[in-house]
Write an enzyme that holds these catalytic residues in place. Structure first.
Site, PDB file in Angstrom:
ATOM      1  N   CYS A   1       0.283  -0.875   0.113  1.00 32.71           N
ATOM      2  CA  CYS A   1       0.168   0.384   0.188  1.00 32.71           C
ATOM      3  C   CYS A   1       0.667   1.460  -0.294  1.00 32.71           C
ATOM      4  O   CYS A   1       1.747   1.460  -0.775  1.00 32.71           O
ATOM      5  CB  CYS A   1      -0.886   0.099   1.531  1.00 32.71           C
ATOM      6  SG  CYS A   1      -2.667   0.995   1.027  1.00 32.71           S
TER       7      CYS A   1
ATOM      8  N   HIS B   1      -3.723  -4.779  -0.143  1.00 32.41           N
ATOM      9  CA  HIS B   1      -3.310  -5.910   1.676  1.00 32.41           C
ATOM     10  C   HIS B   1      -3.471  -7.538   1.066  1.00 32.41           C
ATOM     11  O   HIS B   1      -4.019  -8.198   1.395  1.00 32.41           O
ATOM     12  CB  HIS B   1      -3.997  -5.401   1.879  1.00 32.41           C
ATOM     13  CG  HIS B   1      -3.987  -3.676   2.376  1.00 32.41           C
ATOM     14  ND1 HIS B   1      -2.917  -2.986   3.623  1.00 32.41           N
ATOM     15  CD2 HIS B   1      -4.448  -2.441   2.005  1.00 32.41           C
ATOM     16  CE1 HIS B   1      -2.962  -1.773   3.457  1.00 32.41           C
ATOM     17  NE2 HIS B   1      -3.680  -1.195   2.627  1.00 32.41           N
TER      18      HIS B   1
ATOM     19  N   GLU C   1      -2.125  -8.782   3.381  1.00 28.23           N
ATOM     20  CA  GLU C   1      -2.611  -9.544   5.123  1.00 28.23           C
ATOM     21  C   GLU C   1      -3.791  -8.916   5.292  1.00 28.23           C
ATOM     22  O   GLU C   1      -4.235  -9.917   6.135  1.00 28.23           O
ATOM     23  CB  GLU C   1      -1.580  -8.562   5.902  1.00 28.23           C
ATOM     24  CG  GLU C   1      -1.510  -7.424   6.477  1.00 28.23           C
ATOM     25  CD  GLU C   1      -1.431  -6.361   5.234  1.00 28.23           C
ATOM     26  OE1 GLU C   1      -1.462  -6.493   4.358  1.00 28.23           O
ATOM     27  OE2 GLU C   1      -1.879  -5.464   5.423  1.00 28.23           O
TER      28      GLU C   1
END
Lengths: 215, 252
Positions: free
Chosen positions: A84, A196, A198
């Protein structure tokens, strides 16, 4: 069982670094959130995460001397991920708030989505799909999306996008409305993405695992 | 192509999930960490926690819930309820929340929205609006829906956008907990004036309601509680239905 791979999450004191650490720990990596140059450089892999403002982030990175640390780490050839804002910071400059120079590791600019006439709603929030650059599929040491298919979804949340100079580094693109933008790059040992991993469930975790286990 | 998001919302009181009918008559529906984990594995695009604990002491419990959830759940987590300062926001983000929803405190102090957006980025500030119909307009209610502020909801949402909110979470108080469907007129008017994403909330009770929220209400995300918590519908069922109706959703 913990893998012996040590992963450093570079903490430049701007945002929550724990999501990525939690994800790496769940995958079994020995992961540490750190601002220590020697710990970063001795790690087997490093992650530059981050959400927030580009100028503020660059100011902190310079203050902590991380511009050199990040470049030195990348020069070791060990796997490096930018996520990001940590993806955008790798580029030459951004127009967010004011013109700010980035780390200048990848050439290109960071631009505002809301200046784009094809886009009606900013930020771009939610799950969007990727399309892989087929030319990038051959002979790579690092190839974290090798097993991912076109059309798989990842979680995005951003108001700015990158416009790379060299299209050969573009790993994936995504479309927001009619606007197609670069959603990740792959250059030697650098993988960096706008989305993202994650926060993208199982498919996202697979990317993190694939990037670091190929050492 | 960006997908329409389906977001289960967990009202959490003193560390347990509850859901009220018209903001009253709370019924216990379980452990928030376990529920968030379950939903993340079963198609939820995000999870939303709304802390409705009465006291400040009990809010520390929420930080623990968020921390435990963030260790297990790898999709975005929005947390709101009683958020009243930059410190609150920082604590919740540090515990692992990705987005913070602000309601009453933003009404009492507009600067909180702009300061939070500046400090943590617009993308992590979700402005929550509780709106109730009044003849031809909607009024904004504060304090968990108990106080009429007299502010016009459509004007307020515009203001929130200008202050730097990244998304609007719009709840129809008339519909919340009734299962009669979203207030489509409210949604549609809000969506057509806003340039930030709109999350619809309040009243969803069946599959058609979800569809209408997107096609008529023009919402970018749909939030629901009771229909999911009591197993009346599964997220997968909702997504399959929406997909069959030609709406883009994430199906894995």
């Amino acid at each position: 069982m913990k893998r012996s791979y040590k992963i450093a999450v570079i903490d430049y004191k701007i945002s929550n670094m724990f999501s990525i650490r939690n994800a790496m720990s769940l995958l079994g990596f020995n992961c540490e959130v750190t601002s220590d140059r020697s710990k970063i450089l001795s790690a087997d892999g490093a992650i530059l995460p981050g959400v927030g403002s580009f100028p503020y982030a660059m100011k902190n990175i310079k203050k902590l001397g991380f511009d050199e640390t990040i470049k030195d780490f990348i020069n070791t050839g060990k796997p490096f991920i930018g996520i990001c804002l940590g993806f955008q910071l790798l580029f030459d400059n951004s127009t967010e708030v004011e013109h700010t120079n980035g780390l200048e590791i990848i050439h290109g600019q960071v631009k505002n989505l809301s200046k784009n006439k094809k886009i009606t709603r900013v930020p771009h929030v939610g799950w969007n799909s990727i399309k892989k650059n087929k030319k990038l599929n051959q002979g790579r040491i690092f190839h974290p999306l090798k097993n991912h298919k076109d059309g798989e979804y990842f979680y995005f949340i951003h108001s700015f996008y990158v416009s790379p100079k060299d299209q050969n580094n573009v790993y994936t693109t995504s479309k927001y409305g009619d606007f197609e933008f670069c959603s990740s790059i792959l250059k030697d040992n650098i993988f960096a993405c706008q989305f993202h991993p994650e926060k993208s469930g199982k498919k996202g975790m697979e990317i993190l695992n694939a990037m670091f286990k190929q050492k | 192509m960006l997908k329409i998001r389906i977001i289960p919302c967990l009202d959490v009181k003193d560390g347990r999930v509850v859901k009220g009918i018209n903001f009253l008559n709370l019924v216990d529906a379980g452990d928030p960490v376990a529920q968030a984990h379950f939903y993340s594995k079963n198609g939820a695009d995000e999870i939303c926690f709304l802390d409705i604990s009465a006291s400040i002491e009990k809010r520390t419990t929420m930080l623990n819930v968020v921390e435990k959830t963030a260790e297990k759940v790898f999709i975005p987590l929005t947390v709101g309820g009683g958020v009243s300062s930059i410190e609150n926001i920082r604590d919740l983000l540090k515990a692992g929340a990705d987005k913070i929803s602000i309601n009453t405190a933003g009404i009492l102090n507009e600067n909180l929205i702009s300061q939070a957006a500046e400090k943590f980025g617009s993308q992590c500030i979700v402005a929550a609006v509780d709106a109730k119909k009044e003849k031809d307009s909607w009024a904004v209610y504060s304090h968990g829906g108990s106080k009429n502020t007299g502010i016009d909801a459509l004007e307020w949402m515009q203001k929130l956008q200008n202050l730097g909110a990244g998304e609007i979470l719009l709840t129809s108080m008339d519909r919340d907990g009734t299962k009669k469907g979203f207030d489509l007129e409210l949604l549609n008017r809000a969506s057509s004036q806003l340039a930030i994403p709109l999350i619809a909330s309040g009243g969803v009770g069946n599959l058609d309601h979800f569809k209408d929220g997107v096609l008529v209400g023009k919402a970018n995300a749909l939030l629901a509680a009771s229909v999911f918590h009591f197993g009346e519908l599964s997220i997968k069922e909702v997504k399959q239905y929406l997909s069959n109706e030609g709406i883009n959703v994430r199906i894995e």
